[in-house]
Write a protein that holds these residues in place. Structure first.
Motif, PDB file in Angstrom:
ATOM      1  N   VAL A 197       3.680  -9.696  10.316  1.00 18.38           N
ATOM      2  CA  VAL A 197       4.906  -9.222   9.688  1.00 18.38           C
ATOM      3  C   VAL A 197       6.126  -9.865  10.338  1.00 18.38           C
ATOM      4  O   VAL A 197       6.950 -10.473   9.655  1.00 18.38           O
ATOM      5  CB  VAL A 197       5.002  -7.678   9.750  1.00 18.38           C
ATOM      6  CG1 VAL A 197       6.369  -7.207   9.249  1.00 18.38           C
ATOM      7  CG2 VAL A 197       3.897  -7.044   8.929  1.00 18.38           C
ATOM      8  N   VAL A 243       0.836  -1.211   0.000  1.00 20.21           N
ATOM      9  CA  VAL A 243       0.000   0.000   0.000  1.00 20.21           C
ATOM     10  C   VAL A 243       0.866   1.255   0.000  1.00 20.21           C
ATOM     11  O   VAL A 243       0.498   2.257  -0.611  1.00 20.21           O
ATOM     12  CB  VAL A 243      -0.973   0.058   1.198  1.00 20.21           C
ATOM     13  CG1 VAL A 243      -2.159  -0.839   0.973  1.00 20.21           C
ATOM     14  CG2 VAL A 243      -0.287  -0.246   2.507  1.00 20.21           C
ATOM     15  N   HIS A 253       4.620   0.988  -0.350  1.00 19.34           N
ATOM     16  CA  HIS A 253       5.854   0.806  -1.132  1.00 19.34           C
ATOM     17  C   HIS A 253       5.608   0.387  -2.571  1.00 19.34           C
ATOM     18  O   HIS A 253       6.565   0.158  -3.311  1.00 19.34           O
ATOM     19  CB  HIS A 253       6.769  -0.210  -0.444  1.00 19.34           C
ATOM     20  CG  HIS A 253       7.400   0.309   0.810  1.00 19.34           C
ATOM     21  ND1 HIS A 253       8.457   1.198   0.792  1.00 19.34           N
ATOM     22  CD2 HIS A 253       7.126   0.101   2.117  1.00 19.34           C
ATOM     23  CE1 HIS A 253       8.817   1.488   2.048  1.00 19.34           C
ATOM     24  NE2 HIS A 253       8.010   0.848   2.873  1.00 19.34           N
ATOM     25  N   ASN A 308      10.314  10.258   8.296  1.00 22.11           N
ATOM     26  CA  ASN A 308      11.049  11.255   7.534  1.00 22.11           C
ATOM     27  C   ASN A 308      10.279  12.571   7.589  1.00 22.11           C
ATOM     28  O   ASN A 308       9.233  12.712   6.978  1.00 22.11           O
ATOM     29  CB  ASN A 308      11.203  10.793   6.082  1.00 22.11           C
ATOM     30  CG  ASN A 308      11.944  11.807   5.253  1.00 22.11           C
ATOM     31  OD1 ASN A 308      12.440  12.795   5.770  1.00 22.11           O
ATOM     32  ND2 ASN A 308      12.023  11.572   3.961  1.00 22.11           N
ATOM     33  N   LEU A 354      11.465  -0.483  -2.528  1.00 19.01           N
ATOM     34  CA  LEU A 354      12.305  -1.425  -1.777  1.00 19.01           C
ATOM     35  C   LEU A 354      13.106  -2.328  -2.716  1.00 19.01           C
ATOM     36  O   LEU A 354      14.159  -2.837  -2.341  1.00 19.01           O
ATOM     37  CB  LEU A 354      11.457  -2.244  -0.796  1.00 19.01           C
ATOM     38  CG  LEU A 354      10.754  -1.401   0.285  1.00 19.01           C
ATOM     39  CD1 LEU A 354       9.939  -2.290   1.219  1.00 19.01           C
ATOM     40  CD2 LEU A 354      11.748  -0.562   1.084  1.00 19.01           C
ATOM     41  N   SER A 387      16.008  -0.160  -2.617  1.00 22.93           N
ATOM     42  CA  SER A 387      16.621  -0.014  -1.288  1.00 22.93           C
ATOM     43  C   SER A 387      17.438  -1.235  -0.886  1.00 22.93           C
ATOM     44  O   SER A 387      18.501  -1.121  -0.280  1.00 22.93           O
ATOM     45  CB  SER A 387      15.547   0.201  -0.222  1.00 22.93           C
ATOM     46  OG  SER A 387      14.723   1.295  -0.520  1.00 22.93           O
ATOM     47  N   LEU A 401      12.300  -9.459  -1.260  1.00 23.11           N
ATOM     48  CA  LEU A 401      12.769  -8.137  -1.695  1.00 23.11           C
ATOM     49  C   LEU A 401      14.216  -8.193  -2.186  1.00 23.11           C
ATOM     50  O   LEU A 401      14.608  -7.459  -3.092  1.00 23.11           O
ATOM     51  CB  LEU A 401      12.602  -7.122  -0.563  1.00 23.11           C
ATOM     52  CG  LEU A 401      11.133  -6.776  -0.283  1.00 23.11           C
ATOM     53  CD1 LEU A 401      10.991  -5.997   1.019  1.00 23.11           C
ATOM     54  CD2 LEU A 401      10.528  -5.984  -1.451  1.00 23.11           C
TER      55      LEU A 401
HETATM   56  C1  HEC Z   1       2.068   3.373   6.029  1.00 21.96           C
HETATM   57  C2  HEC Z   1       3.011   3.270   4.936  1.00 21.96           C
HETATM   58  C3  HEC Z   1       4.078   2.194   5.016  1.00 21.96           C
HETATM   59  C4  HEC Z   1       3.895   0.821   5.169  1.00 21.96           C
HETATM   60  C5  HEC Z   1       2.585   0.058   5.315  1.00 21.96           C
HETATM   61  C6  HEC Z   1       5.217   0.231   5.101  1.00 21.96           C
HETATM   62  N1  HEC Z   1       6.166   1.197   4.953  1.00 21.96           N
HETATM   63 FE1  HEC Z   1       8.197   0.925   4.862  1.00 21.96          FE
HETATM   64  N2  HEC Z   1       8.477   2.923   4.692  1.00 21.96           N
HETATM   65  C7  HEC Z   1       7.476   3.872   4.631  1.00 21.96           C
HETATM   66  C8  HEC Z   1       8.078   5.193   4.469  1.00 21.96           C
HETATM   67  C9  HEC Z   1       7.333   6.517   4.340  1.00 21.96           C
HETATM   68  C10 HEC Z   1       9.486   4.994   4.448  1.00 21.96           C
HETATM   69  C11 HEC Z   1      10.570   6.061   4.329  1.00 21.96           C
HETATM   70  C12 HEC Z   1      10.871   6.577   5.709  1.00 21.96           C
HETATM   71  C13 HEC Z   1      12.072   7.477   5.740  1.00 21.96           C
HETATM   72  O1  HEC Z   1      12.370   8.084   4.718  1.00 21.96           O
HETATM   73  O2  HEC Z   1      12.730   7.542   6.768  1.00 21.96           O
HETATM   74  C14 HEC Z   1       9.689   3.553   4.578  1.00 21.96           C
HETATM   75  C15 HEC Z   1      10.929   2.968   4.607  1.00 21.96           C
HETATM   76  C16 HEC Z   1      11.162   1.608   4.630  1.00 21.96           C
HETATM   77  C17 HEC Z   1      12.464   0.991   4.546  1.00 21.96           C
HETATM   78  C18 HEC Z   1      13.786   1.740   4.365  1.00 21.96           C
HETATM   79  C19 HEC Z   1      13.933   2.029   2.902  1.00 21.96           C
HETATM   80  C20 HEC Z   1      15.091   2.915   2.541  1.00 21.96           C
HETATM   81  O3  HEC Z   1      15.370   3.058   1.333  1.00 21.96           O
HETATM   82  O4  HEC Z   1      15.723   3.488   3.433  1.00 21.96           O
HETATM   83  C21 HEC Z   1      12.278  -0.361   4.588  1.00 21.96           C
HETATM   84  C22 HEC Z   1      13.332  -1.454   4.509  1.00 21.96           C
HETATM   85  C23 HEC Z   1      10.845  -0.587   4.681  1.00 21.96           C
HETATM   86  N3  HEC Z   1      10.211   0.629   4.719  1.00 21.96           N
HETATM   87  C24 HEC Z   1      10.257  -1.840   4.725  1.00 21.96           C
HETATM   88  C25 HEC Z   1       8.877  -2.044   4.814  1.00 21.96           C
HETATM   89  C26 HEC Z   1       8.256  -3.359   4.865  1.00 21.96           C
HETATM   90  C27 HEC Z   1       9.002  -4.690   4.754  1.00 21.96           C
HETATM   91  C28 HEC Z   1       6.914  -3.163   4.996  1.00 21.96           C
HETATM   92  C29 HEC Z   1       5.826  -4.214   5.139  1.00 21.96           C
HETATM   93  C30 HEC Z   1       5.959  -5.124   6.252  1.00 21.96           C
HETATM   94  C31 HEC Z   1       6.694  -1.721   5.046  1.00 21.96           C
HETATM   95  N4  HEC Z   1       7.890  -1.076   4.917  1.00 21.96           N
HETATM   96  C32 HEC Z   1       5.445  -1.134   5.176  1.00 21.96           C
HETATM   97  C33 HEC Z   1       6.114   3.642   4.707  1.00 21.96           C
HETATM   98  C34 HEC Z   1       5.523   2.411   4.892  1.00 21.96           C
END
Ligand code: HEC
Length: 174
Positions: A130, A75, A77, A112, A90, A93, A141
């Motif tokens: 998760v 939703v 990413h 952020n 990702l 990433s 990934l």
């Molecule tokens: C509600 C929205 C949302 C969901 C759901 C979400 N993420 Fe994220 N994620 C983010 C955001 C926004 C960032 C960037 C944050 C920042 O810039 O510090 C991030 C950053 C990350 C990063 C670091 C990426 C980087 O390039 O630095 C990872 C790894 C990650 N998410 C993994 C996951 C995983 C695995 C899941 C599912 C289990 C998940 N995220 C679910 C919003 C979400």
């Protein structure tokens, strides 16, 4: 003596010509190579979980990670780890984020607030759907980041290993 110095200086000067990007790509593919099979979970030379994809058949963890990713992460990413305007791709990433870093970001979340933005990565440390599948997510990934897994649902996968069934049972707590 001076000739030797001259030669090593020359060698250093020539190094970048070999192409740091192709060397890096080779390196990351090499690093992700499965060298050990622990009952259907594959490990790289450093002992970190990795994928194994042969003739379009993916290992169980890649397949499971695909499903978990598309239930809890996509939703924000994006489909297939391709990113969105809200959260980073990702599939990109994971080219640089290693296994321990991945685990800690997903467990603790991140925020952020730069440039007046308010982009929040939720903490999943208490979400069983998760954290019981962190390796699955990482392996999927990693395969996407390595270019080994194409976009979309993997058409063929290995059977679910007994080890995965046992781990799931004990983690989810029946
Ligand atoms: C509600 C929205 C949302 C969901 C759901 C979400 N993420 Fe994220 N994620 C983010 C955001 C926004 C960032 C960037 C944050 C920042 O810039 O510090 C991030 C950053 C990350 C990063 C670091 C990426 C980087 O390039 O630095 C990872 C790894 C990650 N998410 C993994 C996951 C995983 C695995 C899941 C599912 C289990 C998940 N995220 C679910 C919003 C979400």
């Amino acid at each position: 003596m001076s000739i030797r110095i001259a030669i090593s200086v020359l060698a250093l000067a020539l190094l970048p010509l070999a192409g740091p990007t192709s060397a890096q790509a080779e390196d990351s593919a090499d690093k992700a190579k499965a060298v050990k099979d622990e009952g259907g979970k594959y490990l790289d030379a450093d002992g970190n979980p990795t994928f194994k994809i042969e003739n379009g058949t993916v290992d169980w963890y890649t397949f499971s990670g695909y499903r978990r990713y598309h239930s809890d992460c996509h939703v924000c990413h994006g489909q297939d780890g391709m990113g969105s305007t809200y959260a980073p791709a990702l599939a990109n990433s994971l080219k640089t984020i290693d296994y321990p870093t991945f685990l800690s970001i997903v467990a603790q979340g991140r925020k952020n607030t730069a440039n007046g933005k308010e982009n929040v990565m939720p903490a999943f440390g208490d979400n069983k759907n998760v954290y019981c599948y962190l390796d699955d997510l990482y392996v999927y990934l990693r395969a996407r980041a390595d270019g080994a897994a194409p976009r979309g649902r993997p058409p063929k996968h290995e059977d679910k290993p007994q080890a995965a069934k046992d781990a799931e049972k004990s983690c989810m707590g029946g």
